[in-house]
Structures are given as structure tokens and as C-alpha cells.
Design an enzyme around this catalytic site. Structure first.
Site, PDB file in Angstrom:
ATOM      1  N   HIS A  90     -26.779  21.531  64.779  1.00  0.00           N
ATOM      2  CA  HIS A  90     -25.776  22.315  64.049  1.00  0.00           C
ATOM      3  C   HIS A  90     -24.488  22.533  64.830  1.00  0.00           C
ATOM      4  CE1 HIS A  90     -28.654  22.713  60.975  1.00  0.00           C
ATOM      5  NE2 HIS A  90     -29.275  23.793  61.389  1.00  0.00           N
ATOM      6  N   HIS A 137     -25.951  27.187  55.473  1.00  0.00           N
ATOM      7  CA  HIS A 137     -27.315  27.463  55.933  1.00  0.00           C
ATOM      8  C   HIS A 137     -27.840  28.792  55.367  1.00  0.00           C
ATOM      9  CE1 HIS A 137     -30.852  27.092  58.376  1.00  0.00           C
ATOM     10  NE2 HIS A 137     -30.347  26.127  59.128  1.00  0.00           N
ATOM     11  N   TYR A 192     -30.316  31.323  53.696  1.00  0.00           N
ATOM     12  CA  TYR A 192     -31.757  31.507  53.605  1.00  0.00           C
ATOM     13  C   TYR A 192     -32.051  32.227  52.289  1.00  0.00           C
ATOM     14  CZ  TYR A 192     -32.625  30.320  58.546  1.00  0.00           C
ATOM     15  OH  TYR A 192     -32.740  29.672  59.750  1.00  0.00           O
ATOM     16  N   GLU A 235     -30.170  22.601  52.440  1.00  0.00           N
ATOM     17  CA  GLU A 235     -28.891  22.253  53.050  1.00  0.00           C
ATOM     18  C   GLU A 235     -28.456  20.867  52.587  1.00  0.00           C
ATOM     19  OE1 GLU A 235     -29.507  23.159  57.452  1.00  0.00           O
ATOM     20  OE2 GLU A 235     -31.453  23.607  56.515  1.00  0.00           O
TER      21      GLU A 235
END
Length: 376
Positions: A132, A203, A205, A340
Site C-alpha cells: 500500500h 480501503h 472496511y 478494493e
């Protein structure tokens, strides 16, 4: 005189309540808790609302999606993303809740790649690999923010030549829009003054259940993909592309996330659960469904659309169960999933994968839509 004092006091109370109400979002966040300064730039919380009363909140620290409030099957507004309720916790965390990821989302093997005969060295922050964009990737930097209207915010920054080892000054614009059909629409654009590699993603969640601090094992997942990119023991693609048919990675029909997650299938063991890239069947068509998740508890569904060739499905396998999020809720192991949208992991070192090279005069454009629906 007494009546005048009482009237003044009443007005002050009303003004105080009004200010408090304006400061507090639908998800219970206080905008004042996001006012700080990082690297000499002010942080803030930007609130987006649509005509249905849905709400999305974004902070310019890490370009993070902090909350998304959408209705469940009973019409109750429900927060479906994990995160923190103040900027201090985001700054203190090394996690990626809701973050913009770059310059390269996912893993680059050995933290290096060669482009036009020049080798570039990157941070090694994941078992000797670069993950990342490194520990100070785009999730941990300030973005310049401009709220375009009540439903859109625009984030911009210039990622300098040599930042985290990547070549080229990358001029980036990311636009978050909360649409009137309850979708979070994310558009990424970038240009460079030197050949480089780019792979931007979000990203977030997700937990669609509406039950704070719950796991996501009963939630369903479908991914529109006939193939995936197998990984080695350190989650680096092996360079082959395999069919999902007759494997536990065949998610072309909805299946409960927890149905097979602990089985002894090689790829699930290596990832500690689902944590790999699926090769989408969508051919870059933003109007074709790439993936769908659903909670039988809340009735909330999440549809994902993208022009990207791949999607990383991750099931919170590295969540420790010790992290306290919004409103003091403890986030459990496998307490959320990520979808993603991306080019494949390690593409700079895999010539058979779709190219992630961006050159001067070209424009990088990526598009992801997270659309929330209700199945009653």
C-alpha cells in the site's frame, strides 16, 4: 428585567443546541473532533448528504471515508463502515480504515521494480515487500480538500518525485460523491511528469449488519470472476492466473463469508482467510456488477462497480480484536471485509499482468462505485 434575562438565557440555550446539532453528524460524529493540524495543514470532516437522507463523511487526513449512513430493511439509518470518531485516533493508528491507498495499492514484491531500465527501491513494510505504498503512503498524508457541493468533496495532492521511492511528480485528484441512489462514487485521476506506476484504491472496511462490534461471517459475498491470481506464502502473485472453478474461491454465486473461510484450501490458509485478487469478468465496464455483499440481518446489500480489471476481497484476517473504533466499539477479528478495486498485485514485476505504467501526457483514470441497496 428578570423576563429579559430569562429570554436571553433561552436564546443562548437554543443557539447552543443549534450549534451542537450542526456539529454532530447523522452517524454521531462531531466535526469539531476532526479539527487539528498535520504537517502544517488543517484537518477537517466533510459531510455529504443526498435527497434520501443518507450521509457519508470524509476526512482529508488520508482521504478517508469515515462513515456511511444508509437505511436498513426497516428504514433505520445504519453506519456500514468501520473507523474512528476523532482525528487523533486516525493519526495514532497504523491501520487503513477508509483510506485512499497509493501510490501503489496492494503488494510489490521485494519492495522494488524496474521501469525503462531503472530500478526503484521502495519501503519494505510487509515481510520484505512494499504494501500500500509503504508506511507513509497516501493513507497517512494530508490532502487538500474542496467541498464542491452538498454531495461531493474533491481531494487533491502532488505526490513528489521520489516520495516512498516512486518516480515522477504525480498530480492526483480524487472525488467522493454521495449519489441520490445511495452510492459512494469515487473517481481517481492522475498525471505524471516522469514514467511511473500507479494503482489507487479505497480501503474501506465494511460491516453491513448494523450490529456494532460483530463479525461478518454470516454476510454473503458474490464476485463476478472466473479467475484469480494465486499467491505464495507471503501473498505475492505467482504470475499465473487460475480458474476459480472447483475451488473454494468460486464466488460467482452468493455464499456466506464464513462457510469455507477456515477450510484447509491452500490459498485460504496462506491468507488466513480470504485475501487475494479476483480477475473480474467485467472487461472494464463500469455498468457491469463486479461484486455484491449482503447482510441477512439488516437487509443491506453492497454492489460494487468498477472499470478496474481486479478486486481484492479481504476479510479482516489481521484485525486483532483489540482496536476500539467509533463510539468505543471493539472491532473483532474478521469484523469487516474490504473490496478494493485495483490492478493486480505486483503488476510492476509481472509483465503478463495488465500494465500499471503511467507516462507523461497520459491520464490515469480509475472509477469505483459502492452502491447500497436494501433487500426486504
Amino acid at each position: 428585567m428578570k423576563r429579559l434575562c430569562m429570554a436571553v438565557m433561552a436564546i443562548c440555550v437554543l443557539l447552543s443546541c443549534s450549534e451542537k446539532k450542526e456539529d454532530t453528524t447523522l452517524s454521531g460524529l462531531k466535526q469539531s473532533d476532526f479539527i487539528s493540524e498535520v504537517d502544517g495543514k488543517p484537518t477537517a470532516l466533510y459531510v455529504l448528504k443526498n435527497k434520501n437522507g443518507a450521509e457519508a463523511c470524509v476526512t482529508n487526513y488520508g482521504g478517508r471515508l469515515v462513515s456511511v449512513m444508509v437505511p436498513d430493511k426497516n428504514g433505520k439509518m445504519t453506519d456500514v463502515v468501520l473507523g474512528y470518531d476523532n482525528i487523533a485516533d486516525y493519526i495514532a493508528s497504523d491501520g487503513n480504515f477508509g483510506a485512499l491507498i497509493g501510490r501503489y495499492g496492494n503488494r510489490i514484491a521485494q519492495g522494488k521494480f524496474t521501469l525503462d531500465g531503472v530500478e526503484y527501491e521502495l519501503p519494505h513494510n510487509d515481510n520484505g515487500h512494499c504494501l500500500h505504498g509503504g508506511p507513509e503512503g497516501y493513507h497517512a498524508v494530508m490532502w487538500d480538500a474542496k467541498q464542491i457541493n452538498g454531495q461531493s468533496v474533491e481531494l487533491t495532492r502532488v505526490s513528489k518525485d521520489g516520495e516512498a521511492g516512486f518516480p515522477g511528480n504525480l498530480d492526483i485528484k480524487v472525488t467522493y460523491t454521495l449519489t441520490d441512489d445511495n452510492a459512494v462514487d469515487i473517481k481517481y485521476e492522475a498525471t505524471t511528469d516522469k514514467p511511473t506506476v500507479v494503482n489507487l484504491t479505497n480501503h474501506s472496511y465494511f460491516n453491513l449488519s448494523g450490529v456494532p462490534g460483530s463479525q461478518i461471517l454470516d454476510q454473503e459475498i458474490m464476485i463476478n470472476a472466473d479467475k484469480y491470481t494465486p499467491v505464495d506464502d507471503l501473498l505475492i502473485p505467482t504470475s499465473v492466473i487460475d480458474p476459480v472453478e472447483n475451488t473454494l474461491l468460486d464466488l460467482r454465486q452468493p455464499v456466506a463469508i464464513g462457510a469455507h473461510i477456515n477450510e484447509s484450501f491452500d490459498q485460504l490458509v496462506k491468507g488466513g482467510g480470504y485475501d487475494m485478487n479476483w480477475v473480474l469478468n467485467t472487461n472494464g465496464d463500469i455498468n457491469t456488477l463486479a461484486a455484491k455483499a449482503y447482510s441477512p440481518i439488516s437487509g443491506i446489500g453492497l454492489e460494487v462497480y468498477t472499470n478496474e480489471p481486479g478486486i481484492q476481497f479481504y476479510t479482516g484476517n489481521f484485525m486483532s480484536g483489540q482496536d476500539k473504533g467509533k463510539h468505543g466499539v471493539l472491532y473483532l477479528h474478521r469484523g469487516a471485509f474490504c473490496l478494493e478495486t485495483q490492478h493486480y498485485p505486483d503488476s510492476p514485476n509481472q509483465p503478463s499482468f495488465p500494465s500499471v505504467v503511467l507516462r507523461p501526457g497520459e491520464k490515469y483514470m480509475s472509477h469505483c462505485i459502492y452502491k447500497f441497496i436494501v433487500n426486504k
